[in-house]
Design a protein around this motif. Sequence first.
Motif, PDB file in Angstrom:
ATOM      1  N   LEU A 154      12.728   2.582  10.344  1.00 32.56           N
ATOM      2  CA  LEU A 154      13.362   3.847  10.699  1.00 32.56           C
ATOM      3  C   LEU A 154      12.453   4.549  11.699  1.00 32.56           C
ATOM      4  CD1 LEU A 154      14.379   4.957   7.118  1.00 32.56           C
ATOM      5  CD2 LEU A 154      15.790   3.798   8.802  1.00 32.56           C
ATOM      6  N   PHE A 155      13.061   5.193  12.690  1.00 35.99           N
ATOM      7  CA  PHE A 155      12.287   5.854  13.734  1.00 35.99           C
ATOM      8  C   PHE A 155      12.577   7.344  13.761  1.00 35.99           C
ATOM      9  CE2 PHE A 155      12.380   1.525  15.134  1.00 35.99           C
ATOM     10  CZ  PHE A 155      11.194   1.342  15.818  1.00 35.99           C
ATOM     11  N   TYR A 156      11.533   8.128  13.988  1.00 35.90           N
ATOM     12  CA  TYR A 156      11.680   9.552  14.285  1.00 35.90           C
ATOM     13  C   TYR A 156      11.012   9.752  15.631  1.00 35.90           C
ATOM     14  CZ  TYR A 156      11.023  14.531  14.457  1.00 35.90           C
ATOM     15  OH  TYR A 156      11.030  15.835  14.870  1.00 35.90           O
ATOM     16  N   VAL A 157      11.730  10.335  16.575  1.00 33.33           N
ATOM     17  CA  VAL A 157      11.214  10.562  17.917  1.00 33.33           C
ATOM     18  C   VAL A 157      11.420  12.033  18.260  1.00 33.33           C
ATOM     19  CG1 VAL A 157      11.416   9.930  20.354  1.00 33.33           C
ATOM     20  CG2 VAL A 157      11.805   8.208  18.595  1.00 33.33           C
ATOM     21  N   ASP A 158      10.429  12.627  18.924  1.00 30.07           N
ATOM     22  CA  ASP A 158      10.531  14.015  19.349  1.00 30.07           C
ATOM     23  C   ASP A 158       9.883  14.140  20.718  1.00 30.07           C
ATOM     24  OD1 ASP A 158      11.224  16.676  19.227  1.00 30.07           O
ATOM     25  OD2 ASP A 158       9.747  17.225  17.713  1.00 30.07           O
ATOM     26  N   GLU A 159      10.309  15.162  21.447  1.00 30.21           N
ATOM     27  CA  GLU A 159       9.752  15.369  22.783  1.00 30.21           C
ATOM     28  C   GLU A 159       9.133  16.747  22.875  1.00 30.21           C
ATOM     29  OE1 GLU A 159      13.092  17.909  23.011  1.00 30.21           O
ATOM     30  OE2 GLU A 159      13.103  15.840  22.333  1.00 30.21           O
ATOM     31  N   SER A 160       8.252  16.885  23.838  1.00 26.79           N
ATOM     32  CA  SER A 160       7.660  18.174  24.163  1.00 26.79           C
ATOM     33  C   SER A 160       7.664  18.294  25.673  1.00 26.79           C
ATOM     34  CB  SER A 160       6.226  18.256  23.620  1.00 26.79           C
ATOM     35  OG  SER A 160       5.648  19.499  23.976  1.00 26.79           O
ATOM     36  N   GLY A 161       8.177  19.396  26.159  1.00 21.59           N
ATOM     37  CA  GLY A 161       8.272  19.585  27.596  1.00 21.59           C
ATOM     38  C   GLY A 161       9.669  19.299  28.089  1.00 21.59           C
ATOM     39  N   SER A 162       9.833  19.521  29.372  1.00 18.49           N
ATOM     40  CA  SER A 162      11.140  19.305  29.997  1.00 18.49           C
ATOM     41  C   SER A 162      10.935  18.724  31.389  1.00 18.49           C
ATOM     42  CB  SER A 162      11.896  20.637  30.098  1.00 18.49           C
ATOM     43  OG  SER A 162      13.046  20.497  30.879  1.00 18.49           O
ATOM     44  N   VAL A 163      11.566  17.611  31.651  1.00 18.59           N
ATOM     45  CA  VAL A 163      11.448  16.999  32.978  1.00 18.59           C
ATOM     46  C   VAL A 163      12.146  17.846  34.036  1.00 18.59           C
ATOM     47  CG1 VAL A 163      11.143  14.654  32.135  1.00 18.59           C
ATOM     48  CG2 VAL A 163      13.442  15.505  32.548  1.00 18.59           C
ATOM     49  N   ALA A 164      13.076  18.684  33.632  1.00 18.61           N
ATOM     50  CA  ALA A 164      13.813  19.522  34.583  1.00 18.61           C
ATOM     51  C   ALA A 164      13.069  20.810  34.936  1.00 18.61           C
ATOM     52  CB  ALA A 164      15.183  19.869  34.006  1.00 18.61           C
ATOM     53  N   ASP A 165      11.993  21.133  34.217  1.00 14.55           N
ATOM     54  CA  ASP A 165      11.246  22.375  34.453  1.00 14.55           C
ATOM     55  C   ASP A 165      10.037  22.083  35.336  1.00 14.55           C
ATOM     56  OD1 ASP A 165       9.794  24.719  34.394  1.00 14.55           O
ATOM     57  OD2 ASP A 165       9.908  24.961  32.221  1.00 14.55           O
ATOM     58  N   PRO A 166      10.063  22.514  36.607  1.00 12.23           N
ATOM     59  CA  PRO A 166       8.954  22.207  37.514  1.00 12.23           C
ATOM     60  C   PRO A 166       7.636  22.887  37.143  1.00 12.23           C
ATOM     61  CG  PRO A 166      10.544  23.656  38.580  1.00 12.23           C
ATOM     62  CD  PRO A 166      11.123  23.265  37.259  1.00 12.23           C
ATOM     63  N   SER A 167       7.671  23.888  36.275  1.00 12.05           N
ATOM     64  CA  SER A 167       6.434  24.565  35.881  1.00 12.05           C
ATOM     65  C   SER A 167       5.675  23.787  34.802  1.00 12.05           C
ATOM     66  CB  SER A 167       6.738  25.978  35.370  1.00 12.05           C
ATOM     67  OG  SER A 167       7.416  25.928  34.132  1.00 12.05           O
ATOM     68  N   GLN A 168       6.299  22.774  34.210  1.00 10.34           N
ATOM     69  CA  GLN A 168       5.637  21.973  33.185  1.00 10.34           C
ATOM     70  C   GLN A 168       5.105  20.694  33.804  1.00 10.34           C
ATOM     71  OE1 GLN A 168       8.019  21.484  29.671  1.00 10.34           O
ATOM     72  NE2 GLN A 168       8.463  23.671  29.536  1.00 10.34           N
ATOM     73  N   LYS A 169       3.821  20.504  33.668  1.00 15.59           N
ATOM     74  CA  LYS A 169       3.157  19.367  34.306  1.00 15.59           C
ATOM     75  C   LYS A 169       3.402  18.049  33.568  1.00 15.59           C
ATOM     76  CE  LYS A 169      -1.277  18.024  36.208  1.00 15.59           C
ATOM     77  NZ  LYS A 169      -2.656  18.395  36.448  1.00 15.59           N
ATOM     78  N   TYR A 170       3.571  18.111  32.239  1.00 16.94           N
ATOM     79  CA  TYR A 170       3.690  16.888  31.449  1.00 16.94           C
ATOM     80  C   TYR A 170       4.928  16.901  30.563  1.00 16.94           C
ATOM     81  CZ  TYR A 170      -1.181  16.334  32.765  1.00 16.94           C
ATOM     82  OH  TYR A 170      -2.345  16.215  33.473  1.00 16.94           O
ATOM     83  N   PHE A 171       5.446  15.727  30.325  1.00 16.35           N
ATOM     84  CA  PHE A 171       6.516  15.504  29.360  1.00 16.35           C
ATOM     85  C   PHE A 171       5.970  14.502  28.356  1.00 16.35           C
ATOM     86  CE2 PHE A 171      10.121  12.976  27.833  1.00 16.35           C
ATOM     87  CZ  PHE A 171      10.933  13.983  27.326  1.00 16.35           C
ATOM     88  N   VAL A 172       6.077  14.826  27.073  1.00 17.36           N
ATOM     89  CA  VAL A 172       5.532  13.970  26.023  1.00 17.36           C
ATOM     90  C   VAL A 172       6.665  13.498  25.118  1.00 17.36           C
ATOM     91  CG1 VAL A 172       3.943  13.847  24.063  1.00 17.36           C
ATOM     92  CG2 VAL A 172       3.363  15.254  26.049  1.00 17.36           C
ATOM     93  N   LEU A 173       6.683  12.219  24.861  1.00 18.26           N
ATOM     94  CA  LEU A 173       7.626  11.620  23.922  1.00 18.26           C
ATOM     95  C   LEU A 173       6.789  10.884  22.878  1.00 18.26           C
ATOM     96  CD1 LEU A 173      10.643  11.126  23.343  1.00 18.26           C
ATOM     97  CD2 LEU A 173      10.430   9.005  24.631  1.00 18.26           C
ATOM     98  N   ALA A 174       6.962  11.262  21.616  1.00 15.14           N
ATOM     99  CA  ALA A 174       6.154  10.658  20.561  1.00 15.14           C
ATOM    100  C   ALA A 174       7.013  10.438  19.331  1.00 15.14           C
ATOM    101  CB  ALA A 174       4.969  11.558  20.218  1.00 15.14           C
ATOM    102  N   GLY A 175       6.533   9.576  18.455  1.00 17.73           N
ATOM    103  CA  GLY A 175       7.306   9.321  17.252  1.00 17.73           C
ATOM    104  C   GLY A 175       6.548   8.485  16.250  1.00 17.73           C
ATOM    105  N   VAL A 176       7.276   8.177  15.193  1.00 17.44           N
ATOM    106  CA  VAL A 176       6.731   7.372  14.115  1.00 17.44           C
ATOM    107  C   VAL A 176       7.792   6.366  13.699  1.00 17.44           C
ATOM    108  CG1 VAL A 176       7.414   9.053  12.344  1.00 17.44           C
ATOM    109  CG2 VAL A 176       5.578   7.446  11.856  1.00 17.44           C
ATOM    110  N   ALA A 177       7.363   5.160  13.420  1.00 16.70           N
ATOM    111  CA  ALA A 177       8.237   4.110  12.907  1.00 16.70           C
ATOM    112  C   ALA A 177       7.768   3.790  11.489  1.00 16.70           C
ATOM    113  CB  ALA A 177       8.159   2.863  13.775  1.00 16.70           C
ATOM    114  N   ILE A 178       8.713   3.766  10.544  1.00 18.87           N
ATOM    115  CA  ILE A 178       8.380   3.534   9.139  1.00 18.87           C
ATOM    116  C   ILE A 178       9.229   2.390   8.606  1.00 18.87           C
ATOM    117  CG2 ILE A 178       8.258   4.544   6.827  1.00 18.87           C
ATOM    118  CD1 ILE A 178       8.109   7.282   8.136  1.00 18.87           C
ATOM    119  N   PHE A 179       8.561   1.415   8.013  1.00 17.91           N
ATOM    120  CA  PHE A 179       9.273   0.317   7.379  1.00 17.91           C
ATOM    121  C   PHE A 179      10.127   0.878   6.250  1.00 17.91           C
ATOM    122  CE2 PHE A 179       9.358  -3.370   4.391  1.00 17.91           C
ATOM    123  CZ  PHE A 179      10.177  -4.173   5.172  1.00 17.91           C
ATOM    124  N   GLU A 180      11.351   0.411   6.133  1.00 23.70           N
ATOM    125  CA  GLU A 180      12.333   1.010   5.217  1.00 23.70           C
ATOM    126  C   GLU A 180      11.853   1.126   3.774  1.00 23.70           C
ATOM    127  OE1 GLU A 180      15.872  -1.430   4.438  1.00 23.70           O
ATOM    128  OE2 GLU A 180      14.863  -3.025   5.523  1.00 23.70           O
TER     129      GLU A 180
END
Length: 104
Positions: A3-29
């Motif tokens: 099972l995966f949980y994924v979350d993001e931080s930042g916005s690729v559409a916002d030019p004032s944000q330098k970074y976009f982060v995508l992170a998550g966790v994978a857990i065996f059922e």
Amino acid sequence: MHLFYVDESGSVADPSQKYFVLAGVAIFERKTHWVEQDLNAIATKFNAVTPHNIELHGSPMRSGRDGWKAHPLADRLAAIKDALQHGVANHHPKGVRLFGAVVN
């Protein structure tokens, strides 16, 4: 199956944000029960009656949004640390994996 949980931080559409982060966790059922037990123990410290109503989400916890303002900042930061340690790190590599990507 994992099972995966994924979350993001930042916005690729916002030019004032330098970074976009995508992170998550994978857990065996078959590991989810044990991770949930550890996370429920942390949530119970904030709502002993209905701990399943507590969302252990770092951004609201840190900033005090979504009802977290009622709890002292030190307690909220400790809960974030505990959730990462007891909910993820203590179970790694036995069925739990973290992943992430930072895009400039």
